[in-house]
Design a protein around this motif. Structure first.
Motif, PDB file in Angstrom:
ATOM      1  N   ARG A 161       7.736  12.876  -5.696  1.00  0.00           N
ATOM      2  CA  ARG A 161       6.961  11.637  -5.548  1.00  0.00           C
ATOM      3  C   ARG A 161       6.352  11.247  -6.878  1.00  0.00           C
ATOM      4  O   ARG A 161       5.770  12.074  -7.568  1.00  0.00           O
ATOM      5  CB  ARG A 161       5.846  11.820  -4.521  1.00  0.00           C
ATOM      6  CG  ARG A 161       5.052  10.556  -4.217  1.00  0.00           C
ATOM      7  CD  ARG A 161       4.041  10.838  -3.121  1.00  0.00           C
ATOM      8  NE  ARG A 161       3.342   9.645  -2.701  1.00  0.00           N
ATOM      9  CZ  ARG A 161       2.265   9.156  -3.303  1.00  0.00           C
ATOM     10  NH1 ARG A 161       1.757   9.776  -4.357  1.00  0.00           N
ATOM     11  NH2 ARG A 161       1.680   8.061  -2.861  1.00  0.00           N
ATOM     12  N   SER A 221      -2.096  14.537  -7.273  1.00  0.00           N
ATOM     13  CA  SER A 221      -0.759  14.087  -6.883  1.00  0.00           C
ATOM     14  C   SER A 221      -0.683  12.573  -6.851  1.00  0.00           C
ATOM     15  O   SER A 221       0.326  11.975  -7.243  1.00  0.00           O
ATOM     16  CB  SER A 221      -0.393  14.665  -5.514  1.00  0.00           C
ATOM     17  OG  SER A 221       0.797  14.100  -5.019  1.00  0.00           O
ATOM     18  N   GLU A 222      -1.751  11.908  -6.382  1.00  0.00           N
ATOM     19  CA  GLU A 222      -1.756  10.450  -6.329  1.00  0.00           C
ATOM     20  C   GLU A 222      -1.660   9.859  -7.731  1.00  0.00           C
ATOM     21  O   GLU A 222      -0.973   8.858  -7.953  1.00  0.00           O
ATOM     22  CB  GLU A 222      -3.027   9.943  -5.644  1.00  0.00           C
ATOM     23  CG  GLU A 222      -3.086  10.205  -4.158  1.00  0.00           C
ATOM     24  CD  GLU A 222      -2.101   9.359  -3.378  1.00  0.00           C
ATOM     25  OE1 GLU A 222      -1.781   8.243  -3.820  1.00  0.00           O
ATOM     26  OE2 GLU A 222      -1.643   9.809  -2.321  1.00  0.00           O
ATOM     27  N   THR A 229      -2.701   1.073  -4.151  1.00  0.00           N
ATOM     28  CA  THR A 229      -2.046  -0.191  -3.848  1.00  0.00           C
ATOM     29  C   THR A 229      -1.349  -0.703  -5.100  1.00  0.00           C
ATOM     30  O   THR A 229      -1.893  -0.601  -6.195  1.00  0.00           O
ATOM     31  CB  THR A 229      -3.060  -1.239  -3.363  1.00  0.00           C
ATOM     32  OG1 THR A 229      -3.732  -0.738  -2.208  1.00  0.00           O
ATOM     33  CG2 THR A 229      -2.376  -2.553  -3.020  1.00  0.00           C
ATOM     34  N   TYR A 262       7.455   1.165   4.160  1.00  0.00           N
ATOM     35  CA  TYR A 262       6.502   0.320   3.439  1.00  0.00           C
ATOM     36  C   TYR A 262       6.459  -1.096   4.009  1.00  0.00           C
ATOM     37  O   TYR A 262       7.501  -1.745   4.195  1.00  0.00           O
ATOM     38  CB  TYR A 262       6.859   0.256   1.957  1.00  0.00           C
ATOM     39  CG  TYR A 262       6.857   1.602   1.274  1.00  0.00           C
ATOM     40  CD1 TYR A 262       5.674   2.247   0.946  1.00  0.00           C
ATOM     41  CD2 TYR A 262       8.060   2.235   0.967  1.00  0.00           C
ATOM     42  CE1 TYR A 262       5.675   3.480   0.322  1.00  0.00           C
ATOM     43  CE2 TYR A 262       8.080   3.471   0.343  1.00  0.00           C
ATOM     44  CZ  TYR A 262       6.881   4.087   0.032  1.00  0.00           C
ATOM     45  OH  TYR A 262       6.890   5.309  -0.577  1.00  0.00           O
ATOM     46  N   LEU A 278      -5.802  15.918  -3.076  1.00  0.00           N
ATOM     47  CA  LEU A 278      -4.592  15.111  -3.233  1.00  0.00           C
ATOM     48  C   LEU A 278      -4.636  14.150  -4.410  1.00  0.00           C
ATOM     49  O   LEU A 278      -3.619  13.551  -4.745  1.00  0.00           O
ATOM     50  CB  LEU A 278      -4.338  14.307  -1.949  1.00  0.00           C
ATOM     51  CG  LEU A 278      -4.074  15.113  -0.670  1.00  0.00           C
ATOM     52  CD1 LEU A 278      -3.933  14.164   0.511  1.00  0.00           C
ATOM     53  CD2 LEU A 278      -2.822  15.967  -0.823  1.00  0.00           C
ATOM     54  N   SER A 319       0.853  -1.184   0.000  1.00  0.00           N
ATOM     55  CA  SER A 319       0.000   0.000   0.000  1.00  0.00           C
ATOM     56  C   SER A 319       0.886   1.230   0.000  1.00  0.00           C
ATOM     57  O   SER A 319       1.634   1.468   0.950  1.00  0.00           O
ATOM     58  CB  SER A 319      -0.922  -0.002   1.235  1.00  0.00           C
ATOM     59  OG  SER A 319      -1.715   1.161   1.262  1.00  0.00           O
ATOM     60  N   ILE A 320       0.811   1.998  -1.083  1.00  0.00           N
ATOM     61  CA  ILE A 320       1.641   3.193  -1.217  1.00  0.00           C
ATOM     62  C   ILE A 320       1.024   4.353  -0.450  1.00  0.00           C
ATOM     63  O   ILE A 320       1.716   5.185   0.130  1.00  0.00           O
ATOM     64  CB  ILE A 320       1.807   3.572  -2.697  1.00  0.00           C
ATOM     65  CG1 ILE A 320       2.456   2.411  -3.466  1.00  0.00           C
ATOM     66  CG2 ILE A 320       2.637   4.833  -2.857  1.00  0.00           C
ATOM     67  CD1 ILE A 320       3.870   2.088  -3.028  1.00  0.00           C
ATOM     68  N   SER A 321      -0.301   4.443  -0.450  1.00  0.00           N
ATOM     69  CA  SER A 321      -1.012   5.497   0.263  1.00  0.00           C
ATOM     70  C   SER A 321      -2.393   4.979   0.598  1.00  0.00           C
ATOM     71  O   SER A 321      -2.724   3.824   0.317  1.00  0.00           O
ATOM     72  CB  SER A 321      -1.095   6.766  -0.594  1.00  0.00           C
ATOM     73  OG  SER A 321      -1.921   6.549  -1.730  1.00  0.00           O
ATOM     74  N   ASN A 322      -3.227   5.848   1.154  1.00  0.00           N
ATOM     75  CA  ASN A 322      -4.571   5.442   1.554  1.00  0.00           C
ATOM     76  C   ASN A 322      -5.410   4.954   0.380  1.00  0.00           C
ATOM     77  O   ASN A 322      -6.269   4.103   0.529  1.00  0.00           O
ATOM     78  CB  ASN A 322      -5.277   6.620   2.238  1.00  0.00           C
ATOM     79  CG  ASN A 322      -6.653   6.234   2.754  1.00  0.00           C
ATOM     80  OD1 ASN A 322      -6.819   5.192   3.376  1.00  0.00           O
ATOM     81  ND2 ASN A 322      -7.642   7.061   2.483  1.00  0.00           N
ATOM     82  N   ILE A 347      -9.621   9.009  -1.768  1.00  0.00           N
ATOM     83  CA  ILE A 347      -8.564  10.012  -1.739  1.00  0.00           C
ATOM     84  C   ILE A 347      -9.187  11.400  -1.696  1.00  0.00           C
ATOM     85  O   ILE A 347     -10.155  11.683  -2.399  1.00  0.00           O
ATOM     86  CB  ILE A 347      -7.650   9.884  -2.976  1.00  0.00           C
ATOM     87  CG1 ILE A 347      -7.102   8.459  -3.095  1.00  0.00           C
ATOM     88  CG2 ILE A 347      -6.490  10.866  -2.907  1.00  0.00           C
ATOM     89  CD1 ILE A 347      -6.352   8.198  -4.384  1.00  0.00           C
ATOM     90  N   ALA A 362      11.089   6.671  -0.995  1.00  0.00           N
ATOM     91  CA  ALA A 362      11.208   7.221   0.353  1.00  0.00           C
ATOM     92  C   ALA A 362      12.702   7.380   0.638  1.00  0.00           C
ATOM     93  O   ALA A 362      13.523   6.581   0.157  1.00  0.00           O
ATOM     94  CB  ALA A 362      10.550   6.308   1.387  1.00  0.00           C
TER      95      ALA A 362
END
Length: 451
Positions: A223, A206-207, A19, A93, A203, A13-16, A199, A43
């Motif tokens: 990023r 950006s995602e 994936t 991660y 944001l 999972s990279i962010s909320n 999301i 990171a």
């Protein structure tokens, strides 16, 4: 030749809302921050080439190549054999290793190949670990609907066209997208899932497209977005109907030009990505209400697949119930109850407004709360008490059958969650703002204050 269905994969999972899944085959997979990495994790604490995964026979090994270390259960490892369900940490991660059919061993099989017994009727199930029959592309059931979907996946998968998957919440749209990826020529590249409804609108650009350092408050480093991470593979845009209107032209341009720009950046970046989108909304109606761009709709719906609700393929209900019982057995390592004929009749006749997701949850709850020998119809009485029939509605002639089913689904879930809208939206798989829109659309009046 690598099979269409990979034996193993990595999931992180990279962010909320994003994936990444990466299939493992016979070739070594490099993990790191650099461009040469197969699975890129951006990171500061991740090395350019942080770790590698390689295969020996049917076994996969993880080898650390970094300064900051790779950790399993909080312990730094140099090299370790990966087993199904194991997780390891690289920087911030948590990466999960999943292997289909369990971890391979050098021991001979206990059942000779080709002699596995046929699955028994659900009411006679006595599930044991390893007893689950294999299912093509993860689909369980033999109804004409399932056969149709499998045929469509096979035909669509060999092309590279955009696909739009329509269907109710919980009906299996993401499973269809994974199937398309698995049979495509991109199956050995990343499969990236972006939940557009999970999301924040501030944001999501950006995602999807990434950002440059300093482009906005909190952007402390460069990023890469989902499109760059998915380069060479497939990106699945779930709940695309939730995509903010101002962002839709940018997505359309990236699809048509096959290029993106990070937020705050000037560099044009070429991306080779196949796009699969899914929605539980009627996008044609959203277009009429000016909530979705028609040009984007035509771009993503080159091929449209429809996933039927569970109530339209009742012959699969008991097969699915047996499958979920076997899943529980595999996780707990103990036998689970069978299903009595009365319970089987009840499950088959229930409408399942939450579709397969609701059936899975019901089976899990019944196993925990029910008897030890077998599940009886009374063990599912909570479905009746929590899912009352919708009140008389004078608008049934106004709404389509799709909309009426959606309304009933929302009413059932709200009742099940005691009208807690936050939990109901989460279970329905939609944003809370979308739930409020639908409450207004269907003129659903909620008791008490909004929660």
């Amino acid at each position: 030749m690598i099979p269409a269905e990979p034996r193993a994969k990595l999931s992180v999972s990279i962010s909320n809302g994003m994936t990444v899944e990466f299939p493992l085959g016979i070739h070594e997979v490099r993990i790191g921050r650099g461009r040469e990495a197969d699975l890129m994790l951006l990171a500061p604490s991740v090395s350019r080439l942080h770790a590698r995964i390689f295969r020996v026979g049917n076994q996969y090994f993880l080898a650390d190549k970094s300064r900051n270390g790779t950790f399993v259960d909080g312990k730094k490892v140099t090299q370790i054999l990966l087993e199904g369900g194991m997780a390891f940490r690289i920087g911030p991660y948590q990466i999960h290793f999943q292997q289909e059919g369990g971890s391979p061993t050098a021991e001979p099989p206990t059942v000779a190949p080709g002699t596995a017994p046929e699955p028994v009727p659900a009411h006679r199930v006595r599930a044991r670990p390893g007893a689950a029959p294999s299912s093509p592309l993860g689909f369980v059931g033999k109804s004409p609907h399932i056969q149709r979907i499998l045929g469509e996946i096979e035909r669509v998968g060999v092309s590279d066209l955009p696909v739009l998957i329509e269907g109710e919440t919980g009906s299996g749209k993401e499973l269809v997208s994974r199937g398309i990826h698995r049979v495509s020529d991109r199956r050995n590249r990343p499969f990236v899932v972006v939940n557009c409804g999970a999301i924040s609108p501030d944001l999501i650009e950006s995602e999807l497209f990434g950002h440059e350092k300093g482009s906005f408050t909190g952007a402390t480093s460069q990023r890469k977005g989902a499109f760059e991470v998915a380069h060479g593979g497939t990106i699945f845009l779930d709940e695309i109907g939730e995509l903010p209107l101002p962002l839709q032209p940018k997505l359309l341009r990236s699809l048509e030009q096959k290029e993106i720009k990070r937020v705050g950046g000037n560099e044009t970046i070429l991306v080779d990505v196949r796009v699969i989108a899914a929605t539980n909304r009627n996008l044609r109606e959203e277009i009429a209400r000016k909530g979705f761009r028609d040009d984007l709709y035509y771009r993503i719906s080159t091929v449209t697949l429809s996933v039927p609700p569970l109530r339209e393929r009742r012959e699969d209900i008991l097969t699915l119930a047996g499958h979920f019982l076997r899943e529980i057995a595999e996780k707990t390592g103990r036998p689970v109850p069978g299903i009595s004929p009365a319970a089987a009749d009840f499950l088959s006749s229930f409408d399942w407004p939450g579709n397969v997701r609701e059936l899975r949850n019901a089976i899990q709850r019944a196993v925990v709360m029910g008897g030890e020998e077998r599940l009886e119809s009374g063990d599912f009485s909570f479905l009746l008490s929590s899912s009352p029939p919708p009140p008389p509605d004078t608008d049934t002639g106004v709404f389509s059958r799709w909309e009426q089913a959606e309304k009933n689904n929302i009413l059932s879930e709200l009742s099940r969650q005691n009208w807690n809208k936050t939990r109901a939206a989460k279970e329905l798989g939609i944003a809370k703002s979308t739930l409020f829109e639908k409450l207004r659309k269907y003129r659903i009046r909620t008791p008490g204050s909004d929660r």
